[in-house]
Scaffold this motif. Structure first.
Motif, PDB file in Angstrom:
ATOM      1  N   ASN A  60       2.026   4.802  -1.088  1.00 29.12           N
ATOM      2  CA  ASN A  60       1.519   6.021  -1.721  1.00 29.12           C
ATOM      3  C   ASN A  60       2.587   7.094  -1.665  1.00 29.12           C
ATOM      4  O   ASN A  60       3.336   7.190  -0.686  1.00 29.12           O
ATOM      5  N   LYS A  61       2.641   7.888  -2.721  1.00 33.10           N
ATOM      6  CA  LYS A  61       3.599   8.994  -2.724  1.00 33.10           C
ATOM      7  C   LYS A  61       2.950  10.211  -3.375  1.00 33.10           C
ATOM      8  O   LYS A  61       2.370  10.112  -4.464  1.00 33.10           O
ATOM      9  N   PHE A  62       3.041  11.320  -2.675  1.00 25.68           N
ATOM     10  CA  PHE A  62       2.461  12.574  -3.191  1.00 25.68           C
ATOM     11  C   PHE A  62       3.572  13.587  -3.433  1.00 25.68           C
ATOM     12  O   PHE A  62       4.541  13.652  -2.681  1.00 25.68           O
ATOM     13  N   ASN A 113       0.814  -1.233   0.000  1.00 28.50           N
ATOM     14  CA  ASN A 113       0.000   0.000   0.000  1.00 28.50           C
ATOM     15  C   ASN A 113       0.843   1.276   0.000  1.00 28.50           C
ATOM     16  O   ASN A 113       0.635   2.177   0.818  1.00 28.50           O
ATOM     17  N   GLN A 171      -0.559  12.900  -6.933  1.00 30.29           N
ATOM     18  CA  GLN A 171      -0.238  11.578  -6.374  1.00 30.29           C
ATOM     19  C   GLN A 171       0.577  10.812  -7.412  1.00 30.29           C
ATOM     20  O   GLN A 171       0.058  10.458  -8.478  1.00 30.29           O
ATOM     21  N   ASP A 206       5.013   8.195   1.330  1.00 35.04           N
ATOM     22  CA  ASP A 206       4.212   8.947   2.299  1.00 35.04           C
ATOM     23  C   ASP A 206       3.438   8.006   3.212  1.00 35.04           C
ATOM     24  O   ASP A 206       3.325   8.247   4.405  1.00 35.04           O
ATOM     25  N   THR A 207       2.897   6.954   2.614  1.00 36.44           N
ATOM     26  CA  THR A 207       2.258   5.915   3.431  1.00 36.44           C
ATOM     27  C   THR A 207       2.644   4.553   2.857  1.00 36.44           C
ATOM     28  O   THR A 207       3.136   4.466   1.730  1.00 36.44           O
ATOM     29  N   LEU A 249       2.292   7.859  -6.795  1.00 34.46           N
ATOM     30  CA  LEU A 249       2.074   6.416  -6.639  1.00 34.46           C
ATOM     31  C   LEU A 249       0.783   6.197  -5.860  1.00 34.46           C
ATOM     32  O   LEU A 249       0.552   6.854  -4.836  1.00 34.46           O
ATOM     33  N   LYS A 250      -0.038   5.294  -6.373  1.00 28.81           N
ATOM     34  CA  LYS A 250      -1.354   5.093  -5.765  1.00 28.81           C
ATOM     35  C   LYS A 250      -1.488   3.664  -5.230  1.00 28.81           C
ATOM     36  O   LYS A 250      -1.670   2.727  -6.001  1.00 28.81           O
ATOM     37  N   ASP A 251      -1.311   3.531  -3.947  1.00 28.54           N
ATOM     38  CA  ASP A 251      -1.585   2.273  -3.255  1.00 28.54           C
ATOM     39  C   ASP A 251      -0.911   1.067  -3.928  1.00 28.54           C
ATOM     40  O   ASP A 251      -1.560   0.066  -4.235  1.00 28.54           O
ATOM     41  N   GLY A 309       0.631   6.174 -11.975  1.00 29.26           N
ATOM     42  CA  GLY A 309       0.842   5.918 -10.554  1.00 29.26           C
ATOM     43  C   GLY A 309       0.177   4.666 -10.031  1.00 29.26           C
ATOM     44  O   GLY A 309       0.371   4.279  -8.875  1.00 29.26           O
ATOM     45  N   GLU A 310      -0.636   4.024 -10.870  1.00 28.17           N
ATOM     46  CA  GLU A 310      -1.329   2.816 -10.417  1.00 28.17           C
ATOM     47  C   GLU A 310      -0.654   1.574 -10.980  1.00 28.17           C
ATOM     48  O   GLU A 310      -0.152   1.593 -12.106  1.00 28.17           O
TER      49      GLU A 310
END
Lengths: 405, 291
Positions: free
Chosen positions: B11-13, B9, B18, B56-57, B20-22, B208-209
């Motif tokens: 994520n990068k903003f 999971n 965004q 980021d997460t 990278l998405k999950d 990003g996905e």
């Protein structure tokens, strides 16, 4: 790892054109400035004059200033240095009237009388100067009048509080000249006087040239696209930045030390011919104590700013600091310390004066050394943040921390 | 010993964007291809793996270590960024020595490893060549050599073949395959041919996905039965392009042999063919765009 990296950083500078340009400029500056300095000669009784000195006596300061004021008034040409540069000021009729009122106050005689006297002095030859400050004027009132005059004439005039001492030129007596010669020989041991002037001159160039090195080293990574590879290596940010900073400082300091050896040899020769016992290590002490803090501060400030902004902004900032330090921040063009980055002592001799300013010089140098070290520490911090891709703030500066694909 | 990379999971903003998405992904030992258009988020993902960016997460584990343990991770990885180069005045050997020092190798280790690595990338006769005098291909090979200096468990290679001539590209791909023995080599590229020639496992990023992760054969299966070839006249070409995704064309006199993607065989005279990675990739990307 540190030593190995440090030596490699030094080697990078050895291949840099910038480094050789630095050496050439330094050498050129040394040759053109230091060569003109001559030693103090032993005074002999009965000589016509022994040079001039500046009096500390309030009466001398007041009367000397009055003389300068009347001279400038007569020619209506007032010398000022508002931004550190020469600017002659010609006053309007109204402004002249204000100056005239102040001259009357200072001399204690009517405008008509002193004007007649002054015309007579300049028109006739061989008339002795006969203008003095009236006894009714104390030093504080004198300062207040000078302040009024400065408002009329402008900043940086000869009536500003900083410049007043410079008006009190008096002829040296034989005894004063002999005392200064003795101090030059025994206390300064000749070499120390030359080391001071060497530091004075070198300080001027060292307050700007090292700035190019801080900028060049940081931007070298950016220009060569080398940042990402270096960031990804195991080596700690402390070792990387410290080795780079120390390499800059050491590589810039070596030519200064070599030049100081030239100057040392010359001053040793002069000391020997004058029969003085020279101080062989005085140049080393002055280079470390006086010049190294300038070099450290300037190069590390530019390193830090460039690390922060990834731009040549540091050159602008350093140029501004250099300009202010060399042209604006002085009390007197020849001798000045305060908190200025570039301390000035551009006189061979005057041991007593140097002793007076020495404690402030020490404090000044300690301050810039601490600032230099501080710049290294925050450069390490910034480099470390950049290696981790910056943090969660986004602004113009921090754009340099992140590169989105 | 754990020899895989696990992303959970992530994520990068960048500000409000965004990148990278999950992303959840497992990268096993061997060659791994990361495919996607320019701006898909490949470099961001590579930089996170190379400890140059923070996620980021989410969680990133490299060979059993959390990516936050940067010093340990950096000891285990080799990184070749996009457009690798070094200081122009340095020679090949000096670059290796400098970067070897930064990689924490002692003098003796460097003296041993540098010739080995330069030999491996066929730069053994270029010790004194200055970086500024090297061709793009030579610089990439130098880049690989420096990335291998610390014998990393993970080699991260970002767009290594862009701008190389065909011969250099083939040589470089072969080199990566040789290196991939007993380590993870992550190859990021937008050139499908590089992946096809080298990787068994791939992931495809789109805006990003993560839109595919698996074996190349699985990717090919997705496009199976959807790739056709038809011979048409040149006049029909424009109409063909407007209706289908054309993945290849071959002019044969007044006719054109067109390779295209179609969900059903609605085009007369078309025959079904086995998909290649490029077909499958374009099929997948087209599906993403329609969504």
């Amino acid at each position: 790892m540190f030593m190995s990296l440090f030596l490699k950083e030094c080697k990078i500078w050895c291949k840099s054109i910038l480094f050789y340009a630095y050496i050439i400029i330094l050498f050129f500056f040394y040759v053109t400035q230091m060569r003109s300095e001559s030693a103090i000669k032993r005074p002999r009784p009965g000589e016509k004059e022994y040079g001039i000195t500046y009096s500390e006596n309030n009466s001398d300061i007041m009367n000397g200033t009055l003389k300068v004021l009347l001279n400038e008034y007569y020619n209506n040409k007032f010398v000022t240095y508002p931004m550190g540069f020469y600017k002659p000021v010609i006053l309007s009729a109204n402004e002249i009237k204000q100056v005239e009122k102040n001259i009357s106050k200072l001399t204690g005689i009517t405008e008509k009388d002193w004007k007649e006297k002054l015309d007579h002095y300049y028109e006739s030859k061989n008339i002795k100067w006969s203008f003095y400050i009236t006894k009714d004027i104390g030093y504080n009132e004198f300062l207040s009048i000078m302040s009024d005059l400065e408002k009329v004439i402008g900043k940086g005039s000869k009536y500003s509080a900083k410049a007043l001492k410079g008006n009190a030129k008096i002829a040296k007596t034989y005894e004063q000249a002999l005392k200064e010669y003795d101090e030059f020989l025994k206390k300064d041991k000749v070499t120390r006087a030359y080391a001071r002037v060497f530091s004075d001159y070198m300080g001027i160039v060292l307050a700007i040239l090292p700035a190019f090195f801080g900028v060049a080293r940081v931007l070298q990574d950016k220009r060569s696209n080398a940042s990402a590879v270096i960031y990804s290596k195991k080596c700690s940010s402390i070792i990387i930045v410290l080795s780079r900073c120390l390499a800059i400082i050491v590589m810039l300091f070596i030519p200064v030390l070599i030049l100081s050896c030239f100057s040392l040899v010359e001053s040793l020769y002069i000391a020997k011919t004058m029969g003085a016992a020279p101080d062989y290590f005085v140049y080393l002490k002055f280079c470390i104590g006086w010049l190294l803090p300038i070099l450290m501060f300037v190069s590390m400030l530019s390193y830090f700013i460039t690390e922060l902004t990834n731009s040549i902004l540091a050159l602008l900032i350093n140029s501004g600091i250099w300009f202010v330090s060399v042209f604006l921040g002085f009390d007197s063009p020849l001798i000045s310390v305060g908190w200025n980055l570039v301390p000035r002592f551009n006189i061979i001799g005057m041991h007593g004066m140097f002793q007076e300013i020495f404690p402030q010089l020490v404090k000044n140098r300690i301050l810039y050394s601490i600032l230099g070290v501080f710049m290294i520490l925050i450069s390490i911090l910034i480099y470390s943040i950049k290696r981790e891709g910056g943090h969660k703030f986004y602004g113009k500066i921090s754009q340099n921390f992140n590169n989105q694909s | 010993m754990n020899t895989e990379i696990v992303l959970k999971n992530v994520n990068k903003f960048y500000g409000k964007n965004q990148a990278l998405k999950d992303i959840s992904l497992t990268i096993p030992n061997g060659m791994f291809g990361l495919l996607g258009r320019n701006g898909a988020g490949k470099t961001t993902l590579m930089k996170i793996l190379a400890t140059l960016h923070n996620a980021d997460t989410g969680k990133v584990m490299i060979c059993g270590l959390d990516v936050e343990e940067r010093a340990k991770i950096r000891d285990k990885i080799g990184y070749l960024p996009q457009d690798f180069t070094m200081y122009g005045t340095m020679s090949v050997y000096e670059v290796m020595d400098y970067l070897g020092t930064l990689a924490g190798l002692k003098k003796k280790e460097r003296a041993l490893r540098i010739p080995q690595m330069l030999d491996k990338v066929n730069l053994q006769n270029n010790y004194k060549t200055k970086v500024k005098a090297m061709s793009g291909g030579m610089r990439r090979r130098l880049g690989i050599a420096q990335a291998l200096l610390n014998n990393p468990q993970v080699l991260i290679v970002d767009e290594p073949t862009a701008g190389l001539d065909p011969e250099e590209r083939v040589r470089f791909r072969n080199l990566l395959c040789e290196i991939a023995d007993q380590r993870i080599v992550i190859l990021s590229t937008h050139i499908v041919g590089d992946i096809e020639a080298t990787c068994e496992n791939i992931a495809i990023l789109h805006e990003g996905e993560l839109c595919f992760s698996g074996k190349v054969s699985e990717l090919l299966n997705i496009a199976k039965g959807k790739i056709y070839i038809a011979e048409i006249s040149k006049l029909e070409l424009e109409e063909m392009k407007s209706k289908y995704i054309v993945t290849g064309m071959l002019t044969k006199g007044s006719k054109v042999e067109v390779r295209f993607v179609s969900e059903d065989n609605s085009f007369p005279y078309a025959r079904s063919v086995e998909p290649n990675v490029e077909d499958a990739y374009l099929y997948l990307m087209n599906g993403k765009e329609k969504v």
